[in-house]
Design an enzyme around this catalytic site. Sequence first.
Site, PDB file in Angstrom:
ATOM      1  CG  HIS A 126      -6.429  -8.804   0.948  1.00  0.00           C
ATOM      2  ND1 HIS A 126      -6.575  -9.226  -0.355  1.00  0.00           N
ATOM      3  CD2 HIS A 126      -6.234  -7.465   0.893  1.00  0.00           C
ATOM      4  CE1 HIS A 126      -6.473  -8.185  -1.168  1.00  0.00           C
ATOM      5  NE2 HIS A 126      -6.272  -7.114  -0.433  1.00  0.00           N
TER       6      HIS A 126
ATOM      7  CE  LYS B   4      -6.582  -0.397   4.375  1.00  0.00           C
ATOM      8  NZ  LYS B   4      -7.813  -0.516   3.550  1.00  0.00           N
TER       9      LYS B   4
ATOM     10  NE  ARG C 205      -2.898  -3.467  -1.385  1.00  0.00           N
ATOM     11  CZ  ARG C 205      -2.543  -4.373  -0.472  1.00  0.00           C
ATOM     12  NH1 ARG C 205      -1.271  -4.704  -0.330  1.00  0.00           N
ATOM     13  NH2 ARG C 205      -3.454  -4.950   0.295  1.00  0.00           N
TER      14      ARG C 205
ATOM     15  CE1 TYR D 224      -6.382  -7.334  -6.950  1.00  0.00           C
ATOM     16  CE2 TYR D 224      -6.545  -8.556  -4.912  1.00  0.00           C
ATOM     17  CZ  TYR D 224      -6.311  -7.384  -5.578  1.00  0.00           C
ATOM     18  OH  TYR D 224      -6.023  -6.253  -4.875  1.00  0.00           O
TER      19      TYR D 224
ATOM     20  NE  ARG E 265      -3.638  -2.161   2.728  1.00  0.00           N
ATOM     21  CZ  ARG E 265      -3.398  -3.323   3.342  1.00  0.00           C
ATOM     22  NH1 ARG E 265      -2.221  -3.539   3.909  1.00  0.00           N
ATOM     23  NH2 ARG E 265      -4.327  -4.259   3.394  1.00  0.00           N
TER      24      ARG E 265
ATOM     25  CG  HIS F 241      -5.111   0.816  -3.833  1.00  0.00           C
ATOM     26  ND1 HIS F 241      -4.332   0.535  -2.724  1.00  0.00           N
ATOM     27  CD2 HIS F 241      -6.167  -0.037  -3.756  1.00  0.00           C
ATOM     28  CE1 HIS F 241      -4.896  -0.420  -2.010  1.00  0.00           C
ATOM     29  NE2 HIS F 241      -6.001  -0.790  -2.617  1.00  0.00           N
TER      30      HIS F 241
END
Length: 304
Positions: free
Chosen positions: A276, A182, A253, A285, A159, A250
């Site tokens: 994730h 995150k 990524r 994806y 990120r 982004h």
Amino acid sequence: MIAPALSDALAAWLAGQRALVGAAENTLKAYETDVLGFLAFMTQHNGGSQGLAPIARVSVRDMRAWMAHERGRGVGARSLARSLSAVKSFYRWLAEREGFEPTAVLSTRAPKFQRKLPRPLEVDAASAMIATVELQSTEPWVAARDAAVVTLLYGCGLRISEALGLTGADVPLPPVLRITGKGGKERIVPVIAQARDAVDAYLRLCPYPAAENEPVFRAVRGGVLSPRAIQKVMEQARLQMGLPATATPHAMRHSFATHLLAAGGDLRAIQELLGHASLSTTQAYTAVDAAHLMSVYEKAHPKA
């Protein structure tokens, strides 16, 4: 008007999200806005100050009224689902603390919405983006800086906040990086040679030393480099390349993940590389890759 006890409870919940979950400041601000909006509606809807007791009595009908009100003022399904998620999280915590039954709130279904698929660049375009970004500045160290940041986004799937969060303690880049993403979630990210070379080239030219506790990537005057600076340089590059507005930092990524998947990468491994929390996020994806395959099929298949 929200009663002091309820206001204090919201502050305590947010503090817990910050300390225990590691929620980012932007996330906390969004939570606060969403929950306060909900409480403000209930104040108007039910009349009188909203304290702990009235909030504990919120019914299914009240929840439907709030959601109808939000849709009526133009709030989209995605945004409403996010707000409902914040409200549910707060209620789950509050009910446990205060000892009331939160079923009316927790059983409320989020509106359905079409998930936006990531918009990755083609492989050639992703590589060309890095080269084009480097041409945007006449100052050699700034050009090398911008190319290094974008290389990290595409080459390592970082990120932008993670790339800009690297400090002097992280360089020279090792074969693998330990990244805190995150929610305070740690992950191990392999660093490809091109990324190490790009960062090394930048460090050789950068006029500011990479002290252990200082950021690696610096603004022109030596301060912390902002995400906006990289967004802006990519905007300039995409205009020159004729790419759509979705060609953002982004998107690099997203391109990392999509290209890995197309090359036969394992979905679970890609989930770990991206950091994730849920595999369902990474599974987007697979839809991107399927969409690409269908596009190729439509172009190449002989028509009857």
